[in-house]
Scaffold this motif. Structure first.
Motif, PDB file in Angstrom:
ATOM      1  N   ILE A  39     -15.733  -7.539   0.448  1.00  0.00           N
ATOM      2  CA  ILE A  39     -16.578  -6.442  -0.033  1.00  0.00           C
ATOM      3  C   ILE A  39     -16.649  -6.448  -1.557  1.00  0.00           C
ATOM      4  CG2 ILE A  39     -16.727  -3.919  -0.206  1.00  0.00           C
ATOM      5  CD1 ILE A  39     -15.516  -3.925   2.731  1.00  0.00           C
ATOM      6  N   ARG A  40     -15.510  -6.620  -2.212  1.00  0.00           N
ATOM      7  CA  ARG A  40     -15.508  -6.583  -3.683  1.00  0.00           C
ATOM      8  C   ARG A  40     -16.313  -7.733  -4.269  1.00  0.00           C
ATOM      9  NH1 ARG A  40     -16.970  -4.297  -7.475  1.00  0.00           N
ATOM     10  NH2 ARG A  40     -15.901  -4.444  -9.474  1.00  0.00           N
ATOM     11  N   ALA A  41     -16.135  -8.938  -3.751  1.00  0.00           N
ATOM     12  CA  ALA A  41     -16.923 -10.070  -4.259  1.00  0.00           C
ATOM     13  C   ALA A  41     -18.407  -9.843  -4.003  1.00  0.00           C
ATOM     14  CB  ALA A  41     -16.464 -11.369  -3.610  1.00  0.00           C
ATOM     15  N   SER A  42     -18.747  -9.326  -2.840  1.00  0.00           N
ATOM     16  CA  SER A  42     -20.150  -9.088  -2.506  1.00  0.00           C
ATOM     17  C   SER A  42     -20.761  -8.009  -3.387  1.00  0.00           C
ATOM     18  CB  SER A  42     -20.279  -8.718  -1.025  1.00  0.00           C
ATOM     19  OG  SER A  42     -19.837  -9.788  -0.212  1.00  0.00           O
ATOM     20  N   GLN A  43     -19.953  -7.014  -3.769  1.00  0.00           N
ATOM     21  CA  GLN A  43     -20.439  -6.008  -4.721  1.00  0.00           C
ATOM     22  C   GLN A  43     -20.750  -6.658  -6.058  1.00  0.00           C
ATOM     23  OE1 GLN A  43     -17.078  -3.355  -4.628  1.00  0.00           O
ATOM     24  NE2 GLN A  43     -18.105  -1.901  -3.262  1.00  0.00           N
ATOM     25  N   LEU A  44     -19.819  -7.459  -6.547  1.00  0.00           N
ATOM     26  CA  LEU A  44     -20.014  -8.116  -7.850  1.00  0.00           C
ATOM     27  C   LEU A  44     -21.220  -9.039  -7.836  1.00  0.00           C
ATOM     28  CD1 LEU A  44     -16.285  -8.954  -8.633  1.00  0.00           C
ATOM     29  CD2 LEU A  44     -17.716  -7.269  -9.819  1.00  0.00           C
ATOM     30  N   GLY A  70     -11.043  -0.360  11.684  1.00  0.00           N
ATOM     31  CA  GLY A  70     -10.289   0.836  11.380  1.00  0.00           C
ATOM     32  C   GLY A  70     -10.163   1.193   9.912  1.00  0.00           C
ATOM     33  N   GLU A  71     -10.892   0.511   9.047  1.00  0.00           N
ATOM     34  CA  GLU A  71     -10.823   0.852   7.619  1.00  0.00           C
ATOM     35  C   GLU A  71     -11.430   2.228   7.393  1.00  0.00           C
ATOM     36  OE1 GLU A  71      -9.579   1.182   4.521  1.00  0.00           O
ATOM     37  OE2 GLU A  71      -9.555  -1.014   4.469  1.00  0.00           O
ATOM     38  N   ASP A  72     -10.823   2.982   6.517  1.00  0.00           N
ATOM     39  CA  ASP A  72     -11.265   4.321   6.184  1.00  0.00           C
ATOM     40  C   ASP A  72     -12.541   4.263   5.345  1.00  0.00           C
ATOM     41  OD1 ASP A  72     -11.121   6.724   4.059  1.00  0.00           O
ATOM     42  OD2 ASP A  72     -10.104   7.333   5.916  1.00  0.00           O
ATOM     43  N   GLN A  73     -13.541   5.047   5.731  1.00  0.00           N
ATOM     44  CA  GLN A  73     -14.821   5.048   5.020  1.00  0.00           C
ATOM     45  C   GLN A  73     -14.661   5.433   3.562  1.00  0.00           C
ATOM     46  OE1 GLN A  73     -17.959   4.015   6.129  1.00  0.00           O
ATOM     47  NE2 GLN A  73     -18.354   4.167   3.932  1.00  0.00           N
ATOM     48  N   ARG A  74     -13.763   6.348   3.269  1.00  0.00           N
ATOM     49  CA  ARG A  74     -13.589   6.784   1.877  1.00  0.00           C
ATOM     50  C   ARG A  74     -13.086   5.636   1.010  1.00  0.00           C
ATOM     51  NH1 ARG A  74     -10.173  11.932   1.552  1.00  0.00           N
ATOM     52  NH2 ARG A  74     -10.988  12.000  -0.566  1.00  0.00           N
ATOM     53  N   ARG A  75     -12.188   4.818   1.546  1.00  0.00           N
ATOM     54  CA  ARG A  75     -11.727   3.656   0.767  1.00  0.00           C
ATOM     55  C   ARG A  75     -12.886   2.697   0.528  1.00  0.00           C
ATOM     56  NH1 ARG A  75      -6.364   0.944   1.044  1.00  0.00           N
ATOM     57  NH2 ARG A  75      -7.393  -0.578   2.401  1.00  0.00           N
ATOM     58  N   LEU A  76     -13.697   2.483   1.553  1.00  0.00           N
ATOM     59  CA  LEU A  76     -14.855   1.592   1.395  1.00  0.00           C
ATOM     60  C   LEU A  76     -15.807   2.136   0.334  1.00  0.00           C
ATOM     61  CD1 LEU A  76     -15.650   0.690   5.106  1.00  0.00           C
ATOM     62  CD2 LEU A  76     -14.455  -0.711   3.403  1.00  0.00           C
ATOM     63  N   SER A 105     -15.579  -0.342  -5.336  1.00  0.00           N
ATOM     64  CA  SER A 105     -16.083  -0.789  -6.642  1.00  0.00           C
ATOM     65  C   SER A 105     -15.396  -0.076  -7.804  1.00  0.00           C
ATOM     66  CB  SER A 105     -17.596  -0.615  -6.738  1.00  0.00           C
ATOM     67  OG  SER A 105     -17.936   0.754  -6.721  1.00  0.00           O
ATOM     68  N   ALA A 106     -14.755   1.059  -7.529  1.00  0.00           N
ATOM     69  CA  ALA A 106     -14.051   1.820  -8.565  1.00  0.00           C
ATOM     70  C   ALA A 106     -12.566   1.946  -8.215  1.00  0.00           C
ATOM     71  CB  ALA A 106     -14.684   3.202  -8.705  1.00  0.00           C
ATOM     72  N   TRP A 107     -12.020   0.902  -7.628  1.00  0.00           N
ATOM     73  CA  TRP A 107     -10.631   0.950  -7.130  1.00  0.00           C
ATOM     74  C   TRP A 107      -9.629   1.291  -8.232  1.00  0.00           C
ATOM     75  CZ3 TRP A 107      -6.982  -2.326  -9.116  1.00  0.00           C
ATOM     76  CH2 TRP A 107      -7.437  -3.473  -9.768  1.00  0.00           C
ATOM     77  N   GLU A 139      -9.808   3.488 -10.399  1.00  0.00           N
ATOM     78  CA  GLU A 139      -9.728   4.941 -10.535  1.00  0.00           C
ATOM     79  C   GLU A 139      -9.194   5.597  -9.268  1.00  0.00           C
ATOM     80  OE1 GLU A 139     -13.125   6.876 -12.204  1.00  0.00           O
ATOM     81  OE2 GLU A 139     -13.547   5.189 -13.527  1.00  0.00           O
ATOM     82  N   ALA A 140      -8.890   4.797  -8.268  1.00  0.00           N
ATOM     83  CA  ALA A 140      -8.388   5.317  -6.989  1.00  0.00           C
ATOM     84  C   ALA A 140      -7.174   4.513  -6.545  1.00  0.00           C
ATOM     85  CB  ALA A 140      -9.493   5.248  -5.937  1.00  0.00           C
ATOM     86  N   THR A 141      -6.301   4.195  -7.482  1.00  0.00           N
ATOM     87  CA  THR A 141      -5.170   3.307  -7.174  1.00  0.00           C
ATOM     88  C   THR A 141      -4.241   3.880  -6.107  1.00  0.00           C
ATOM     89  OG1 THR A 141      -3.956   4.162  -9.082  1.00  0.00           O
ATOM     90  CG2 THR A 141      -5.203   2.097  -9.383  1.00  0.00           C
ATOM     91  N   SER A 142      -4.183   5.194  -5.955  1.00  0.00           N
ATOM     92  CA  SER A 142      -3.319   5.768  -4.922  1.00  0.00           C
ATOM     93  C   SER A 142      -3.841   5.469  -3.515  1.00  0.00           C
ATOM     94  CB  SER A 142      -3.167   7.279  -5.116  1.00  0.00           C
ATOM     95  OG  SER A 142      -4.410   7.934  -4.936  1.00  0.00           O
ATOM     96  N   TRP A 143      -5.094   5.054  -3.410  1.00  0.00           N
ATOM     97  CA  TRP A 143      -5.679   4.732  -2.106  1.00  0.00           C
ATOM     98  C   TRP A 143      -5.499   3.264  -1.732  1.00  0.00           C
ATOM     99  CZ3 TRP A 143     -11.077   7.485  -1.575  1.00  0.00           C
ATOM    100  CH2 TRP A 143     -10.888   8.868  -1.662  1.00  0.00           C
ATOM    101  N   PHE A 144      -5.035   2.447  -2.673  1.00  0.00           N
ATOM    102  CA  PHE A 144      -4.881   1.011  -2.443  1.00  0.00           C
ATOM    103  C   PHE A 144      -3.459   0.600  -2.786  1.00  0.00           C
ATOM    104  CE2 PHE A 144      -9.312   1.849  -3.376  1.00  0.00           C
ATOM    105  CZ  PHE A 144      -9.958   1.216  -2.320  1.00  0.00           C
ATOM    106  N   SER A 145      -2.845  -0.155  -1.916  1.00  0.00           N
ATOM    107  CA  SER A 145      -1.474  -0.615  -2.157  1.00  0.00           C
ATOM    108  C   SER A 145      -1.452  -1.580  -3.341  1.00  0.00           C
ATOM    109  CB  SER A 145      -0.938  -1.325  -0.908  1.00  0.00           C
ATOM    110  OG  SER A 145      -1.639  -2.550  -0.704  1.00  0.00           O
TER     111      SER A 145
END
Length: 157
Positions: A49-54, A72-78, A82-84, A86-92
């Motif tokens: 997803i990230r490469a495809s966004q770029l 089963g990926e959470d829609q909010r994480r998806l 692109s702004a991961w 700013e959302a580091t608590s959502w990503f390990s």
């Protein structure tokens, strides 16, 4: 731009799978390799997803976000990939390392993969997994370039 102009830009130019099935099979072999290891599917989805966004690949974004949701990926994480940063608590930490690794590989001409990012990836993944990550990012970049260049048709809504 008129609707007619837009339609001419989105008409698929050719189907690689139909024109040269062997070329398509070669890419599928890489995909099979990437998915045959012990990388978590969520990790593979995030990097695709990230490469495809770029790269701006609508076809691949549609495909991989759909697959991620099915797995089963959470829609909010998806929504915030692109702004991961700013959302580091959502990503390990390993996911953050892979996202940054993906960005640096995809934008390779801007300095390559830094030693810092390489070390972050190596801290979370074995050498075998790093090879799979390298192949996964390389493969999605090829798929993006093929889909964009051929104007691969999006499935209907």
């Amino acid at each position: 731009m008129s609707i007619t102009d837009n339609q001419s830009q989105t008409t698929q130019r050719l189907s690689i799978q139909e024109v040269d099935p062997d070329a398509y099979k070669g890419m599928l072999a890489i995909e099979k390799y990437v998915h045959s290891g012990d990388l978590e599917p969520k990790t593979i989805h995030l990097l695709k997803i990230r490469a495809s966004q770029l790269n701006g690949c609508a076809y691949c974004l549609d495909m991989h976000t759909t697959e991620a949701r099915k797995d089963g990926e959470d829609q909010r994480r998806l929504d915030v990939v692109s702004a991961w940063r700013e959302a580091t608590s959502w990503f390990s930490e390993p996911e953050q390392a892979v996202l940054e690794f993906t960005e640096q590989m995809t934008l390779i001409g801007q300095g390559g993969v830094s030693d810092e990012v390489w070390a972050r990836v190596k801290a979370s993944y074995t050498d075998s997994q790093v090879v799979r990550l390298l192949m996964a990012v390389s493969a999605i970049n090829v798929w993006n370039r093929l889909a964009i260049s051929t104007h691969q048709t999006l499935p209907a809504l």
